[in-house]
Design a protein around this motif. Structure first.
Motif, PDB file in Angstrom:
ATOM      1  N   ARG A 466     -10.189  -3.474   3.646  1.00 29.02           N
ATOM      2  CA  ARG A 466     -10.984  -4.703   3.117  1.00 29.02           C
ATOM      3  C   ARG A 466     -10.583  -5.811   3.974  1.00 29.02           C
ATOM      4  N   SER A 467     -11.429  -6.643   4.617  1.00 27.74           N
ATOM      5  CA  SER A 467     -11.281  -7.531   5.809  1.00 27.74           C
ATOM      6  C   SER A 467     -10.585  -8.713   5.190  1.00 27.74           C
ATOM      7  N   GLU A 468     -10.638  -8.923   3.897  1.00 29.28           N
ATOM      8  CA  GLU A 468      -9.749 -10.077   3.540  1.00 29.28           C
ATOM      9  C   GLU A 468      -8.442  -9.712   2.990  1.00 29.28           C
ATOM     10  N   ALA A 469      -8.008  -8.375   2.974  1.00 28.61           N
ATOM     11  CA  ALA A 469      -6.516  -8.130   2.313  1.00 28.61           C
ATOM     12  C   ALA A 469      -5.586  -8.578   3.231  1.00 28.61           C
ATOM     13  N   ASN A 470      -4.607  -9.216   2.565  1.00 27.61           N
ATOM     14  CA  ASN A 470      -3.469  -9.639   3.059  1.00 27.61           C
ATOM     15  C   ASN A 470      -2.159  -9.105   2.751  1.00 27.61           C
ATOM     16  N   PRO A 471      -1.505  -8.539   3.443  1.00 34.05           N
ATOM     17  CA  PRO A 471      -0.298  -7.631   2.947  1.00 34.05           C
ATOM     18  C   PRO A 471       0.934  -8.397   2.514  1.00 34.05           C
ATOM     19  N   TYR A 472       0.722  -9.889   2.709  1.00 38.30           N
ATOM     20  CA  TYR A 472       1.890 -10.769   2.129  1.00 38.30           C
ATOM     21  C   TYR A 472       1.442 -11.442   0.905  1.00 38.30           C
ATOM     22  N   GLU A 473       0.526 -11.210   0.469  1.00 38.19           N
ATOM     23  CA  GLU A 473      -0.025 -11.698  -0.852  1.00 38.19           C
ATOM     24  C   GLU A 473       0.243 -10.875  -2.058  1.00 38.19           C
ATOM     25  N   PRO A 474       1.149 -11.159  -3.019  1.00 40.59           N
ATOM     26  CA  PRO A 474       1.237 -10.096  -4.085  1.00 40.59           C
ATOM     27  C   PRO A 474      -0.092  -9.369  -5.002  1.00 40.59           C
ATOM     28  N   ALA A 475      -1.021 -10.193  -4.956  1.00 39.01           N
ATOM     29  CA  ALA A 475      -2.324  -9.698  -5.470  1.00 39.01           C
ATOM     30  C   ALA A 475      -3.022  -8.475  -4.798  1.00 39.01           C
ATOM     31  N   TRP A 476      -2.405  -8.359  -3.310  1.00 40.23           N
ATOM     32  CA  TRP A 476      -2.911  -6.923  -2.849  1.00 40.23           C
ATOM     33  C   TRP A 476      -1.975  -5.854  -2.773  1.00 40.23           C
ATOM     34  N   GLU A 477      -0.991  -6.075  -3.359  1.00 44.13           N
ATOM     35  CA  GLU A 477       0.105  -5.146  -3.157  1.00 44.13           C
ATOM     36  C   GLU A 477      -0.096  -3.670  -3.869  1.00 44.13           C
ATOM     37  N   SER A 478      -1.142  -3.649  -4.930  1.00 49.95           N
ATOM     38  CA  SER A 478      -1.480  -2.433  -5.493  1.00 49.95           C
ATOM     39  C   SER A 478      -2.474  -1.633  -4.488  1.00 49.95           C
ATOM     40  N   TYR A 479      -3.476  -2.728  -3.960  1.00 47.82           N
ATOM     41  CA  TYR A 479      -4.381  -2.116  -2.984  1.00 47.82           C
ATOM     42  C   TYR A 479      -3.965  -1.159  -1.986  1.00 47.82           C
ATOM     43  N   TYR A 480      -2.857  -2.028  -1.194  1.00 44.06           N
ATOM     44  CA  TYR A 480      -2.215  -1.370  -0.217  1.00 44.06           C
ATOM     45  C   TYR A 480      -1.269  -0.025  -0.567  1.00 44.06           C
ATOM     46  N   GLU A 481      -0.794  -0.003  -1.777  1.00 40.20           N
ATOM     47  CA  GLU A 481      -0.044   1.240  -2.151  1.00 40.20           C
ATOM     48  C   GLU A 481      -1.040   2.323  -2.486  1.00 40.20           C
ATOM     49  N   ALA A 482      -2.319   1.913  -3.015  1.00 43.29           N
ATOM     50  CA  ALA A 482      -3.290   3.015  -3.182  1.00 43.29           C
ATOM     51  C   ALA A 482      -3.660   3.543  -1.892  1.00 43.29           C
ATOM     52  N   ARG A 483      -3.990   2.682  -0.828  1.00 46.09           N
ATOM     53  CA  ARG A 483      -4.513   3.453   0.289  1.00 46.09           C
ATOM     54  C   ARG A 483      -3.353   4.082   1.161  1.00 46.09           C
ATOM     55  N   LEU A 484      -1.924   3.542   0.816  1.00 48.89           N
ATOM     56  CA  LEU A 484      -1.047   4.322   1.436  1.00 48.89           C
ATOM     57  C   LEU A 484      -0.700   5.764   0.820  1.00 48.89           C
ATOM     58  N   HIS A 485      -1.184   5.864  -0.469  1.00 50.49           N
ATOM     59  CA  HIS A 485      -1.069   6.921  -1.252  1.00 50.49           C
ATOM     60  C   HIS A 485      -2.077   7.997  -0.817  1.00 50.49           C
ATOM     61  N   GLU A 486      -3.447   7.439  -0.597  1.00 48.98           N
ATOM     62  CA  GLU A 486      -4.275   8.312  -0.065  1.00 48.98           C
ATOM     63  C   GLU A 486      -4.020   8.988   1.139  1.00 48.98           C
ATOM     64  N   LYS A 487      -3.588   8.365   2.188  1.00 53.56           N
ATOM     65  CA  LYS A 487      -3.232   8.596   3.419  1.00 53.56           C
ATOM     66  C   LYS A 487      -2.432   9.551   3.615  1.00 53.56           C
ATOM     67  N   LEU A 488      -1.065   9.246   2.764  1.00 54.73           N
ATOM     68  CA  LEU A 488       0.047  10.196   3.052  1.00 54.73           C
ATOM     69  C   LEU A 488      -0.439  11.782   2.099  1.00 54.73           C
ATOM     70  N   SER A 489      -1.271  11.381   1.194  1.00 55.40           N
ATOM     71  CA  SER A 489      -1.388  12.818   0.501  1.00 55.40           C
ATOM     72  C   SER A 489      -2.192  13.695   1.291  1.00 55.40           C
ATOM     73  N   ALA A 490      -2.964  12.985   2.327  1.00 56.78           N
ATOM     74  CA  ALA A 490      -3.706  14.001   3.250  1.00 56.78           C
ATOM     75  C   ALA A 490      -2.523  14.531   4.540  1.00 56.78           C
ATOM     76  N   THR A 491      -1.792  13.654   4.824  1.00 60.08           N
ATOM     77  CA  THR A 491      -1.094  13.814   5.808  1.00 60.08           C
ATOM     78  C   THR A 491       0.165  14.900   5.393  1.00 60.08           C
ATOM     79  N   LEU A 492       0.567  14.860   4.093  1.00 61.16           N
ATOM     80  CA  LEU A 492       1.539  15.704   3.704  1.00 61.16           C
ATOM     81  C   LEU A 492       0.855  17.161   3.055  1.00 61.16           C
ATOM     82  N   ALA A 493      -0.209  17.054   3.082  1.00 64.62           N
ATOM     83  CA  ALA A 493      -1.135  18.255   2.675  1.00 64.62           C
ATOM     84  C   ALA A 493      -0.106  19.570   3.317  1.00 64.62           C
TER      85      ALA A 493
END
Length: 558
Positions: A466-493
């Motif tokens: 998302r273009s407006e996503a900011n990793p330093y704002e608490p409101a976006w924390e769950s969004y970044y965690e979901a993206r990381l989970h999806e990314k690593l799920s594929a990497t660790l397959a």
């Protein structure tokens, strides 16, 4: 004294042992201050921002994270002009006393050169450990500001953004029927070396005295000092943030000039995608890009002491295709816009394979050669796995096979082809010509390793951030965690134990509480140590960051 009771926020009066730091509190306090900086910036309270940045750069937690960063990155063992590295817990503990703004003087950089794709060499400066830690410390306060005010479609050297995001955004802009058909490929000449020092001092929101020292530090080359009049300390931790801050604002300028309304955006089709100093700008005609967009960009850069590279800047029709970040973007006769590994990128990759065979092929065993080649093949294939790369993967696999066959025949000139085939090539999952070597464990037990194939890497579409996503704002924390989970799920397959542990720990290090990412090194920890009889059962294993693993072993927890 337990780890939980160690200091983490304010600066302690006495010395603190490195392995007694409570990293959970350190991260929590620093992230809280960074979130407050973003909030104050959104509200336009600059005095509050300055006060929070001062508090962060003078805190114990800020200094601890700065030291941790410079002692765990890839260049941690490379010294500056003073020859000093912080490779022991005692040296890291002593480093706290050196991270002071009062009395601080930046040292010159050690100049080295790294090869570029065009045959030239790129100058790189290596700061001292103290200067790296100081830059890392002030970056903790600067980065939330830069991230909050950054261009939406800037993807280089920003948290959780990558080349894949830039390429996906590029495809989105060009793939539709009515998408703009012309592209300005921009490249800035010697960006890091030519940024105006006066512009940086005027527009970078940080301690001006410290920044001026970094900009005027100069460099040493063959023991000769060279002064610097412009540019950022290329090779320093803070350099990418300074460069991004310099180039941010170009997208806003283009929108004001060509896309103030939706109808204007559709009529002109002017959009920017930037990764560091490489960027593209789309447009509906060559005349628009040449006559209006390019002069506007040139004026924007001139204010910052920069200029476009005439060699690399061009205007191309999408049907002819263009190269961007190692991939070729082109609209084919059927109307589809596809991204594929560029020919230049493929040639460079195969050139590196050839260099590896030339360098290690004569002395290394087949097993050692397989390990080195696998690292290169996997890294290249994973980078291009989000594009239409399947056919290119097969072509690359064929080219590597031909090189390995010639290498094997040269190594055994007096042997028959059937003997060479039997020695180096095995049958694996129905494939007859799989290059295989032998490796040995520490106990002397032999095991086989096989060459990876690029075509085994699964093509996977990359979800655009998302273009407006900011990793330093608490409101976006769950969004970044979901993206990381999806990314690593594929990497660790396919990596059974690591994947199970990662899922059980919910992707976090149990000691510091931070996410386990691809960029952060982690290790398998035995809760009940093996020297005391601990086994390999999953209930006795944990994934820990490398620094956290050392901390646990230093305090004797098991």
């Amino acid at each position: 004294m337990s780890v939980a009771s160690r200091p983490s926020g304010a600066t302690p009066r006495g010395a603190t042992d490195w392995h007694s730091i409570n990293w959970k509190k350190v991260y929590r306090n620093v992230r809280r201050l960074q979130a407050r900086i973003v909030k104050a910036l959104r509200e336009g309270r600059w005095n509050k921002v300055k006060a929070l940045v001062y508090l962060l750069t003078h805190s114990f937690g800020g200094r601890a994270l700065a030291i941790l960063r410079v002692t765990t990155n890839r260049g941690a063992s490379t010294p500056g002009v003073d020859g000093v590295t912080w490779n022991t817990p005692e040296a890291k503990t002593a480093a706290f006393g050196t991270l002071r703004s009062r009395g601080y003087t930046a040292r010159p950089l050690r100049r080295v050169y790294i090869p570029k794709s065009n045959g030239r060499k790129r100058p790189l400066g290596i700061p001292t450990m103290i200067d790296r830690a100081q830059q890392g410390l002030y970056l903790l306060g600067l980065d939330p500001i830069v991230e909050t005010q950054a261009d939406y479609n800037s993807y280089g050297f920003r948290l959780h953004r990558s080349c894949a995001d830039a390429l996906v955004q590029c495809h989105r802009l060009l793939c539709k029927r009515h998408s703009p058909a012309w592209v300005l490929e921009g490249d800035i000449k010697a960006c890091f070396d030519r940024i105006s020092r006066s512009w940086l001092l005027e527009h970078i929101p940080m301690n001006q005295a410290i920044l001026e020292q970094w900009l005027a530090a100069g460099y040493l080359e063959k023991r000769v000092f060279h002064a610097t009049t412009d540019g950022t300390p290329q090779g320093g931790i803070i350099s990418p943030a300074l460069a991004n801050r310099t180039l941010d604002g170009l997208e806003t300028l283009l929108k004001q000039r060509f896309g103030a309304t939706r109808s204007a955006r559709e009529r002109n089709g002017v959009h920017l995608v930037r990764y560091a100093d490489d960027f593209i700008i789309t447009g509906t005609s060559r005349a628009l890009l040449r006559g209006e967009v390019q002069p506007l960009v040139a004026h924007f850069l001139a204010e910052r002491g920069l200029e476009l590279s005439h060699e690399k800047t061009s205007i191309t029709h999408i049907a002819d295709g263009f190269d961007f970040l190692g991939q070729n973007v082109r609209r084919y006769a059927n109307g589809k816009v596809l991204l594929k590994p560029s020919r230049k990128n493929v040639r460079a990759f195969l050139g590196k394979i050839h260099e590896t065979l030339q360098k290690y092929g004569g002395s290394a065993s087949a097993g050692d050669l397989v390990i080195r080649l696998n690292q290169q093949i996997q890294g290249w294939a994973l980078y291009h796995r989000h594009a239409s790369s399947k056919r290119t993967y097969s072509q690359v696999d064929d080219a590597i096979f031909q090189r390995l066959w010639r290498w094997a025949r040269r190594r055994h000139r007096h042997k028959r082809a059937s003997w060479v085939q039997k020695k180096y090539f095995r049958i694996h999952q129905g494939r007859r010509w799989v290059f295989t070597g032998t490796r040995y464990t520490k106990k002397g037990e032999a095991y086989s390793v096989r060459l990876l194939k690029a075509s085994d890497v699964r093509i996977r579409r990359h979800p655009l951030i998302r273009s407006e996503a900011n990793p330093y704002e608490p409101a976006w924390e769950s969004y970044y965690e979901a993206r990381l989970h999806e990314k690593l799920s594929a990497t660790l397959a396919g990596k059974g134990r690591a994947r199970l542990l990662w899922e059980e720990q919910q992707g976090r290090c149990p000691l510091c509480g931070q996410l386990l990412t691809e960029e952060s090194e982690w290790q398998v920890h035995h809760i009940h140590w093996r020297v005391y009889g601990g086994g390999e059962a999953l209930t006795n294993l944990q994934l820990l960051h490398k620094n956290c693993h050392r901390q646990l072993h230093s305090i004797g927890w098991w």
